[in-house]
Design a protein around this motif. Structure first.
Motif, PDB file in Angstrom:
ATOM      1  N   GLU A  31       0.834  -1.203   0.000  1.00 15.26           N
ATOM      2  CA  GLU A  31       0.000   0.000   0.000  1.00 15.26           C
ATOM      3  C   GLU A  31       0.866   1.249   0.000  1.00 15.26           C
ATOM      4  O   GLU A  31       0.603   2.218  -0.724  1.00 15.26           O
ATOM      5  N   GLU A  32       1.916   1.241   0.823  1.00 14.07           N
ATOM      6  CA  GLU A  32       2.805   2.391   0.916  1.00 14.07           C
ATOM      7  C   GLU A  32       3.495   2.667  -0.418  1.00 14.07           C
ATOM      8  O   GLU A  32       3.597   3.817  -0.855  1.00 14.07           O
ATOM      9  N   ALA A  33       3.924   1.611  -1.091  1.00 18.22           N
ATOM     10  CA  ALA A  33       4.602   1.790  -2.380  1.00 18.22           C
ATOM     11  C   ALA A  33       3.643   2.344  -3.424  1.00 18.22           C
ATOM     12  O   ALA A  33       4.002   3.225  -4.217  1.00 18.22           O
ATOM     13  N   ASN A  34       2.418   1.840  -3.463  1.00 16.62           N
ATOM     14  CA  ASN A  34       1.429   2.359  -4.408  1.00 16.62           C
ATOM     15  C   ASN A  34       1.139   3.826  -4.150  1.00 16.62           C
ATOM     16  O   ASN A  34       1.065   4.634  -5.096  1.00 16.62           O
ATOM     17  N   ARG A  35       0.957   4.185  -2.890  1.00 12.46           N
ATOM     18  CA  ARG A  35       0.672   5.580  -2.560  1.00 12.46           C
ATOM     19  C   ARG A  35       1.840   6.492  -2.950  1.00 12.46           C
ATOM     20  O   ARG A  35       1.650   7.586  -3.485  1.00 12.46           O
ATOM     21  N   THR A  36       3.046   6.036  -2.674  1.00  8.73           N
ATOM     22  CA  THR A  36       4.223   6.850  -2.993  1.00  8.73           C
ATOM     23  C   THR A  36       4.396   6.992  -4.491  1.00  8.73           C
ATOM     24  O   THR A  36       4.670   8.092  -5.004  1.00  8.73           O
ATOM     25  N   LEU A  37       4.256   5.893  -5.206  1.00  4.70           N
ATOM     26  CA  LEU A  37       4.339   5.920  -6.666  1.00  4.70           C
ATOM     27  C   LEU A  37       3.327   6.917  -7.219  1.00  4.70           C
ATOM     28  O   LEU A  37       3.644   7.748  -8.088  1.00  4.70           O
ATOM     29  N   PHE A  38       2.100   6.837  -6.707  1.00  8.96           N
ATOM     30  CA  PHE A  38       1.019   7.700  -7.164  1.00  8.96           C
ATOM     31  C   PHE A  38       1.318   9.169  -6.847  1.00  8.96           C
ATOM     32  O   PHE A  38       1.182  10.048  -7.707  1.00  8.96           O
ATOM     33  N   ARG A  39       1.765   9.420  -5.617  1.00 10.60           N
ATOM     34  CA  ARG A  39       2.042  10.799  -5.202  1.00 10.60           C
ATOM     35  C   ARG A  39       3.166  11.422  -6.028  1.00 10.60           C
ATOM     36  O   ARG A  39       3.049  12.559  -6.502  1.00 10.60           O
ATOM     37  N   GLU A  40       4.242  10.679  -6.221  1.00  9.36           N
ATOM     38  CA  GLU A  40       5.387  11.238  -6.936  1.00  9.36           C
ATOM     39  C   GLU A  40       5.059  11.536  -8.392  1.00  9.36           C
ATOM     40  O   GLU A  40       5.576  12.496  -8.971  1.00  9.36           O
ATOM     41  N   ALA A  41       4.197  10.730  -8.992  1.00  8.06           N
ATOM     42  CA  ALA A  41       3.873  10.920 -10.409  1.00  8.06           C
ATOM     43  C   ALA A  41       2.823  11.999 -10.633  1.00  8.06           C
ATOM     44  O   ALA A  41       2.639  12.454 -11.770  1.00  8.06           O
ATOM     45  N   THR A  42       2.117  12.412  -9.581  1.00  5.58           N
ATOM     46  CA  THR A  42       1.012  13.363  -9.755  1.00  5.58           C
ATOM     47  C   THR A  42       1.270  14.714  -9.101  1.00  5.58           C
ATOM     48  O   THR A  42       0.364  15.542  -9.011  1.00  5.58           O
ATOM     49  N   SER A  43       2.489  14.956  -8.669  1.00  5.87           N
ATOM     50  CA  SER A  43       2.787  16.186  -7.929  1.00  5.87           C
ATOM     51  C   SER A  43       2.691  17.438  -8.788  1.00  5.87           C
ATOM     52  O   SER A  43       2.541  18.541  -8.258  1.00  5.87           O
ATOM     53  N   ASP A  44       2.761  17.303 -10.117  1.00  5.33           N
ATOM     54  CA  ASP A  44       2.788  18.476 -10.991  1.00  5.33           C
ATOM     55  C   ASP A  44       1.749  18.403 -12.106  1.00  5.33           C
ATOM     56  O   ASP A  44       1.962  18.927 -13.198  1.00  5.33           O
ATOM     57  N   VAL A  45       0.602  17.754 -11.843  1.00  6.47           N
ATOM     58  CA  VAL A  45      -0.395  17.573 -12.896  1.00  6.47           C
ATOM     59  C   VAL A  45      -1.718  18.226 -12.511  1.00  6.47           C
ATOM     60  O   VAL A  45      -1.960  18.582 -11.348  1.00  6.47           O
ATOM     61  N   ASP A  46      -2.589  18.368 -13.517  1.00  7.74           N
ATOM     62  CA  ASP A  46      -3.928  18.927 -13.298  1.00  7.74           C
ATOM     63  C   ASP A  46      -4.984  17.854 -13.099  1.00  7.74           C
ATOM     64  O   ASP A  46      -6.014  18.100 -12.474  1.00  7.74           O
ATOM     65  N   ALA A  47      -4.740  16.673 -13.661  1.00  5.77           N
ATOM     66  CA  ALA A  47      -5.742  15.615 -13.598  1.00  5.77           C
ATOM     67  C   ALA A  47      -5.069  14.253 -13.638  1.00  5.77           C
ATOM     68  O   ALA A  47      -3.928  14.116 -14.090  1.00  5.77           O
ATOM     69  N   VAL A  48      -5.809  13.240 -13.175  1.00  5.29           N
ATOM     70  CA  VAL A  48      -5.313  11.865 -13.114  1.00  5.29           C
ATOM     71  C   VAL A  48      -6.368  10.940 -13.709  1.00  5.29           C
ATOM     72  O   VAL A  48      -7.557  11.045 -13.384  1.00  5.29           O
ATOM     73  N   VAL A  49      -5.935  10.042 -14.583  1.00  6.68           N
ATOM     74  CA  VAL A  49      -6.823   9.011 -15.125  1.00  6.68           C
ATOM     75  C   VAL A  49      -6.144   7.657 -14.948  1.00  6.68           C
ATOM     76  O   VAL A  49      -5.039   7.441 -15.445  1.00  6.68           O
ATOM     77  N   VAL A  50      -6.804   6.767 -14.219  1.00  3.17           N
ATOM     78  CA  VAL A  50      -6.285   5.420 -13.976  1.00  3.17           C
ATOM     79  C   VAL A  50      -7.139   4.431 -14.755  1.00  3.17           C
ATOM     80  O   VAL A  50      -8.366   4.455 -14.657  1.00  3.17           O
ATOM     81  N   GLU A  51      -6.507   3.576 -15.543  1.00  6.33           N
ATOM     82  CA  GLU A  51      -7.243   2.490 -16.214  1.00  6.33           C
ATOM     83  C   GLU A  51      -7.117   1.218 -15.394  1.00  6.33           C
ATOM     84  O   GLU A  51      -6.012   0.773 -15.079  1.00  6.33           O
ATOM     85  N   GLY A  52      -8.233   0.633 -15.039  1.00  8.26           N
ATOM     86  CA  GLY A  52      -8.233  -0.608 -14.293  1.00  8.26           C
ATOM     87  C   GLY A  52      -7.875  -1.796 -15.173  1.00  8.26           C
ATOM     88  O   GLY A  52      -7.649  -1.670 -16.371  1.00  8.26           O
ATOM     89  N   MET A  53      -7.831  -2.973 -14.543  1.00  9.69           N
ATOM     90  CA  MET A  53      -7.517  -4.189 -15.290  1.00  9.69           C
ATOM     91  C   MET A  53      -8.690  -5.161 -15.177  1.00  9.69           C
ATOM     92  O   MET A  53      -9.397  -5.174 -14.170  1.00  9.69           O
ATOM     93  N   MET A  54      -8.904  -5.941 -16.225  1.00  8.43           N
ATOM     94  CA  MET A  54      -9.968  -6.950 -16.269  1.00  8.43           C
ATOM     95  C   MET A  54     -11.288  -6.319 -15.833  1.00  8.43           C
ATOM     96  O   MET A  54     -11.580  -5.176 -16.167  1.00  8.43           O
ATOM     97  N   GLY A  55     -12.114  -7.067 -15.073  1.00  6.13           N
ATOM     98  CA  GLY A  55     -13.323  -6.490 -14.514  1.00  6.13           C
ATOM     99  C   GLY A  55     -13.018  -5.784 -13.208  1.00  6.13           C
ATOM    100  O   GLY A  55     -11.986  -6.044 -12.565  1.00  6.13           O
ATOM    101  N   LEU A  56     -13.916  -4.905 -12.769  1.00  7.06           N
ATOM    102  CA  LEU A  56     -13.696  -4.075 -11.590  1.00  7.06           C
ATOM    103  C   LEU A  56     -13.292  -4.882 -10.364  1.00  7.06           C
ATOM    104  O   LEU A  56     -12.409  -4.470  -9.610  1.00  7.06           O
TER     105      LEU A  56
END
Length: 475
Positions: free
Chosen positions: A66-91
């Motif tokens: 969980e910590e790695a996912n949150r950190t990965l997400f935070r570091e990649a979104t620090s300078d953006v206006d919007a975020v779009v995540v594509e899921g995998m398979m069914g929800l």
């Protein structure tokens, strides 16, 4: 921040098309958007990056903490206006049939992302409302913020479906897409065609972006979709960082139509350890870039370009020389195929490969290994000491033949089959495996890889190498 997760009722319903249309519409508005893909997927991220103009990244709640996912997400979104995540398979599809582990639903909950559900409406009528209602009720803790209907036959068809959903469900319909061959991405045995194969030039990318943006503007309720927000609290992931006084390590990374399966965060972690990443093409470059300390071969489709790869004799010899001099080489899946002695393609033809590894490879007509894996190092190797564990995934249509005795450094446990086997083949300073490792699952492996290259003190500098043709990889 503005952001959402695009999920599906199943694989193949059109999630990627919807995501690309959204990305194109956001880019057209002059905003910076960060795309993510849930799960161990290299193909969709390439298409995301093509449209967004920004490297896409992988989230995964099975491979990463969980910590790695949150950190990965935070570091990649620090300078953006919007975020779009594509899921995998069914929800709700993940590692098992009784839990949400490894699912898009788990990612949405972890990062508090609103969910928009994509349904394939091609052959649907009123029954589509029952599907939406089922997804609404399946997990009361997960709120679905909207649905998008893909492959509608006409606007009249869409209106009928919308009426059915509105009458029985609380989830709003936020748009639809017609059947449109212009935006269909061809598929092959490992999934969608890679972006390297699909992209012809910059003009083609601009034209596709325009087509996708126009579809979103015409058929989506963009104002409601782009008003969706998430609130994320994160704690930083503490990883070892490069000491500035240490010398830089130059790592050549094979990147072209044959080799394109890489996690962007693997590159990030290598850079944090002082690596300078230099791209080169096994298909097109006659020599290796100059002054390299290590080589990194990711996965991809070497079987589709086996003849061209085998005819690039000067580069094959460069790699053999690099290995013979003690240069460090790390390879995964398609990269391991390339380093083998010979590849037999599905048409029965044999193609000479690099020959660093003492075995041959043969393509098959079905998956040989599939799913998440846990790797334990059985001895000290390029990625770390004995006992180190890390997670990844396996997905390939080939197997090893004509095996000569080869040292192994991995004990691989396959999560789906519960099978274990010895893997991670080593010859000199080469380590190769079928497993695609996500370095964020254990960031210390990046440190060990860079340090191993630094310790070898082997820097191949052939007289005919041309460094000006080897651009640094940028995010």
């Amino acid at each position: 921040m503005k952001g959402l997760l695009i999920a599906g009722t199943a694989s193949g319903v059109g999630k990627t098309t919807v995501v690309l249309a959204l990305l194109a519409a956001i880019v057209k508005r002059g905003q910076v958007v960060q795309a993510f893909k849930g799960g161990p997927d290299f193909l969709d991220t390439g298409h995301h990056a093509r449209i967004s103009g920004r490297a896409a990244r992988n989230l995964d709640t099975w491979m990463l903490t969980e910590e790695a996912n949150r950190t990965l997400f935070r570091e990649a979104t620090s300078d953006v206006d919007a975020v779009v995540v594509e899921g995998m398979m069914g929800l709700f599809d993940g590692k098992s049939g009784i839990s949400e582990t490894g699912s898009s639903a788990e990612i949405a909950k972890l990062l508090k992302l609103p969910v928009v559900l994509v349904l394939d409406a091609a052959k649907s009528a009123r029954s589509i409302a029952a599907v939406v209602l089922g997804f609404e009720l399946f997990d009361p803790q997960l709120v679905i913020s909207g649905v998008i209907l893909n492959r509608c036959a006409s606007e009249r068809h869409f209106k009928m479906l919308q009426t059915a959903i509105d009458a029985s469900c609380k989830t709003p319909v936020l748009g639809w897409l017609p059947r449109n061959p212009e935006i269909t991405i061809p598929e092959r045995h490992l999934g969608l065609q890679t972006v390297e194969e699909a992209v012809s030039d910059e003009c083609a990318t601009k034209e596709l972006t325009h087509v996708l943006a126009a579809l979103a503007e015409k058929h989506f309720d963009l104002e409601r979709i782009l008003a969706l927000e998430y609130v994320e609290e994160v704690t930083p992931l503490h990883t070892a960082t490069w000491e500035p006084e240490l010398s830089a390590v130059r790592i050549g990374v094979a990147r072209d139509r044959a080799f394109s399966f890489y996690y962007e965060n693997n590159f990030d972690l290598l850079r944090k350890q002082g690596a300078v990443l230099i791209s080169f093409s096994p298909l097109n470059d006659a020599q290796l870039p100059s002054n390299l300390d290590a080589l990194y071969f990711g996965g991809g489709y070497p079987e589709l370009y086996a003849e061209q790869l085998s005819k690039n004799l000067s580069l094959l010899q460069d790699i053999r020389t690099f290995s013979a001099l003690g240069g460090l080489i790390y390879a995964e899946c398609g990269g391991m195929i390339y380093l083998s002695r010979q590849l037999t393609t599905s048409d029965g033809k044999d193609h000479e490969m690099v020959g660093v590894l003492p075995f041959a490879m043969e393509m098959t007509n079905k998956l040989v290994r599939f799913g998440y894996v846990t790797v334990e190092f059985t001895q000290n190797c390029l990625l770390g000491p004995s006992g180190t564990t890390i997670r990844g995934h396996s997905f390939h249509y080939s197997h090893i033949t004509k095996v000569s005795p080869t040292e192994t450094s991995y004990r691989v446990h396959y999560s789906l089959s519960d099978r274990e086997e010895l893997e991670g083949y080593g010859v000199g300073n080469t380590l190769a495996s079928y497993v695609h490792l996500h370095f964020m699952a254990n960031p210390l492996v990046a440190m060990h890889l860079v340090e191993a290259a630094r310790r070898t003190q082997v820097r191949y500098d052939g007289a005919s190498l041309h460094p000006m043709n080897a651009p640094e990889i940028t995010s």
